[in-house]
Scaffold this motif. Structure first.
Motif, PDB file in Angstrom:
ATOM      1  N   GLU A   1      -5.390  13.924   5.455  1.00  0.00           N
ATOM      2  CA  GLU A   1      -6.385  13.016   4.864  1.00  0.00           C
ATOM      3  C   GLU A   1      -6.809  11.913   5.833  1.00  0.00           C
ATOM      4  N   ASP A   2      -5.941  11.608   6.793  1.00  0.00           N
ATOM      5  CA  ASP A   2      -6.171  10.468   7.689  1.00  0.00           C
ATOM      6  C   ASP A   2      -7.057  10.840   8.871  1.00  0.00           C
TER       7      ASP A   2
ATOM      8  N   PRO B   1      -5.981   5.432  11.646  1.00  0.00           N
ATOM      9  CA  PRO B   1      -5.634   5.290  10.219  1.00  0.00           C
ATOM     10  C   PRO B   1      -4.707   4.086  10.021  1.00  0.00           C
TER      11      PRO B   1
ATOM     12  N   ASN C   1       3.258   5.546   4.318  1.00  0.00           N
ATOM     13  CA  ASN C   1       1.864   5.906   4.644  1.00  0.00           C
ATOM     14  C   ASN C   1       1.076   6.308   3.400  1.00  0.00           C
TER      15      ASN C   1
ATOM     16  N   GLN D   1      -2.628   5.207   2.403  1.00  0.00           N
ATOM     17  CA  GLN D   1      -3.695   6.140   2.022  1.00  0.00           C
ATOM     18  C   GLN D   1      -4.310   5.745   0.681  1.00  0.00           C
TER      19      GLN D   1
ATOM     20  N   ARG E   1      -6.492   2.839   1.315  1.00  0.00           N
ATOM     21  CA  ARG E   1      -7.707   3.251   2.021  1.00  0.00           C
ATOM     22  C   ARG E   1      -8.698   3.891   1.044  1.00  0.00           C
ATOM     23  N   ARG E   2      -8.168   4.729   0.131  1.00  0.00           N
ATOM     24  CA  ARG E   2      -9.061   5.346  -0.862  1.00  0.00           C
ATOM     25  C   ARG E   2      -9.731   4.281  -1.723  1.00  0.00           C
TER      26      ARG E   2
END
Lengths: 126, 130
Positions: free
Chosen positions: A34-35, A42, B55, B59, B62-63
């Motif tokens: 996803e990154d 990221p 992480n 994520q 980030r979303r």
């Protein structure tokens, strides 16, 4: 061997340089598909940069250290090709419940200026 | 408009993931990579790097917030993530505008817990670099 006794609060332990190259980004994306943000790092790779610096600067370490807590401040996301320098400083040390706790500061600066900062608490094994 | 909850992000933390993370970070702590050593510890088997599971929080953030900067995250690694554990990250907005964040194992127990301060969330802002 770096032991608990080695640390002195305020002491700069050393610096580590790394280039955020495409190989590192690709390895990261292989683990976290996803990154994929093109050439932009990221968010989670702050940890990879910090841990690489930790592994390089603080050696040899006793086996069995445990990562207890972590703080990050991200100011910007570096891009592929940027050279990053991470400086590690001992911020504090204490013995709590019979365990050695060491808190390290990690400041990462690139060619475009400060990028991120970390504070890492480790239960030091010896 | 800040969301009330953060998107959930999950991952199976298996041996391949642990070894890949060790190679990326150059952190070959035997607690993570040496099954024989890990068998002698109270955990009984390898535990994953805490930052690997962390992480998933990044994520999720980030979303929710894209690449907005600055952003701060503070966590405690409250429980080890044993090899071959499914973990899921998420978060919920607090009254002060920051977010409680977590990573939980398949039983729903926190393995990581902390607070995130996305850009524009709450009164506390990340300290700026000197």
């Amino acid at each position: 061997m770096i032991t608990y006794e080695t640390f002195s609060p305020g002491q700069v332990m050393g610096s580590s340089e790394a280039v955020l190259d495409t190989a590192k980004l690709q390895a990261w994306r292989a683990l976290f598909p996803e990154d994929d943000f093109g050439g932009e790092m990221p968010h989670g790779m702050v940890a990879a940069i910090a841990m690489r610096a930790y592994a390089e600067v603080l050696q040899p370490r006793p086996p069995g250290n445990v990562h207890a807590a972590q703080h990050f401040d991200l100011f910007r996301l570096p891009r592929a090709g940027e050279r990053l320098t991470t400086t590690i400083t001992c911020l504090e040390k204490e013995i709590r419940k019979g365990r050695f706790r060491v808190t390290l500061g990690m400041d990462t600066v690139g060619s475009e200026g400060p990028a991120f900062r970390g504070r890492m608490t480790v239960l030091w094994a010896a | 408009m800040m969301p009330e909850t953060l998107p959930e992000v999950g991952k199976m933390v298996d041996r391949a993931a642990i070894l890949a993370y060790a190679a990326i970070t150059d952190d070959f702590n035997p607690l993570h990579v040496d099954e024989a050593f890990a068998a002698t510890t109270p955990f009984g088997r390898p535990i994953a790097h805490g930052m690997l599971s962390l992480n998933l929080v990044w994520q999720s953030l980030r979303r929710a917030f894209g690449e907005a900067m600055p952003i701060s995250l503070e966590v405690r690694f409250v429980r080890p993530v044993l090899q071959d554990t499914q973990v899921t990250a998420g978060g919920r907005r607090r009254e002060d505008g920051a977010y409680d964040v977590w990573v939980r194992d398949a039983a729903g127990l926190d393995v990581i817990a902390g607070i995130a301060w996305p850009s524009g969330a709450g009164e506390r802002k990340p300290d700026q670099p000197a």
